[in-house]
Write an enzyme that holds these catalytic residues in place. Sequence first.
Site, mmCIF file in Angstrom:
data_model
loop_
_atom_site.group_PDB
_atom_site.id
_atom_site.type_symbol
_atom_site.label_atom_id
_atom_site.label_comp_id
_atom_site.label_asym_id
_atom_site.label_seq_id
_atom_site.Cartn_x
_atom_site.Cartn_y
_atom_site.Cartn_z
ATOM 1 C CG LEU A 136 -48.159 -6.532 -15.060
ATOM 2 C CD1 LEU A 136 -49.224 -5.220 -15.711
ATOM 3 C CD2 LEU A 136 -47.250 -6.615 -15.974
ATOM 4 C CG ASP A 137 -42.696 -4.984 -10.842
ATOM 5 O OD1 ASP A 137 -42.698 -6.116 -10.353
ATOM 6 O OD2 ASP A 137 -41.728 -4.543 -11.356
ATOM 7 C CE LYS A 138 -48.374 0.808 -4.629
ATOM 8 N NZ LYS A 138 -48.144 1.292 -3.327
ATOM 9 N NE ARG A 236 -38.579 -1.477 -11.541
ATOM 10 C CZ ARG A 236 -39.193 -1.586 -10.336
ATOM 11 N NH1 ARG A 236 -40.028 -2.551 -9.861
ATOM 12 N NH2 ARG A 236 -38.541 -0.729 -9.470
#
Length: 299
Positions: A136-138, A236
Amino acid sequence: MHHTLEWKIKEVESGQFLRDYLLHIKKISRKALADIKFHGGEIKVNGESVTVRYILRTDDHVSIAFPPEKVSDWIRPHAVPLNIVYEDSHLLVVNKPPQLPTIPSRDHLEGSLAGAVIYYYQENNIPFTFHAVNRLDKDTSGLMMIAKHRYAHDLFVRMQKEKGIQRSYTAIIHGELSKHSGTVNEPIGRREGSIIEREVRTDGQMAITHYQVKETLGNASLVELILDTGRTHQIRVHMSYIGHPLMGDTLYGGKKEIIERQALHSSSIRFFHPIENREFFFESSIPNDMEEALKALRD
């Protein structure tokens, strides 16, 4: 310390080379077998060391001791509380908070989920390194699968490629979608001149995102998203491409008026555990910042 797995040979499995049993039935990779042979592992049948050319018989007891795993120098163990949703000898399912990167970067070696997991392993004498099944992205929160050892990682990654792991996400997006459900099927690749940003481009990798509106909130919407593929920044990029970027996602056209990070949460995961031979399903509620954003939009 070694990690050992054991199996009892069934009648239908007898008569074959041990190598074929390990490769084709237990799905141990050739690289893993080479590591066992050359880097301190061990293969035994009925308590005796054997070669992979051993011919199996009914009721044989096969045991594989995998070589010890070395933790990368990039991963600095540190005490961050882990929200563990599920744990067994092969797998962790954790609920990652926002603002925590999955792995450290060259410029920020401290403070990562990988470091928190390694600290947990060291505190509990678990002899493994960090093997993320999905990342997962930060600033994305929610459920993540972490294989404890290389063999489990190989199995889960293969399953993921074969679409055997179903994940859903919850997001708050700008605007109201014209259709309450749909699919974005557009290839994604790296934007030229950027090492971070992705975009829809004809020479990109296939990427498929399904969405369904859960609630319309004026000039915003709460949506559920399911991925057929797992490209970097896929949700996104796709939502921005159709004109509805995620709230808080300034990289892809979102605004931070309601929330300070992209409003994206990994909310459920379903998979069949190939070692435990059970199906699992886990859910995770959206975190406080997304709840507060929804409250502000509803008021």
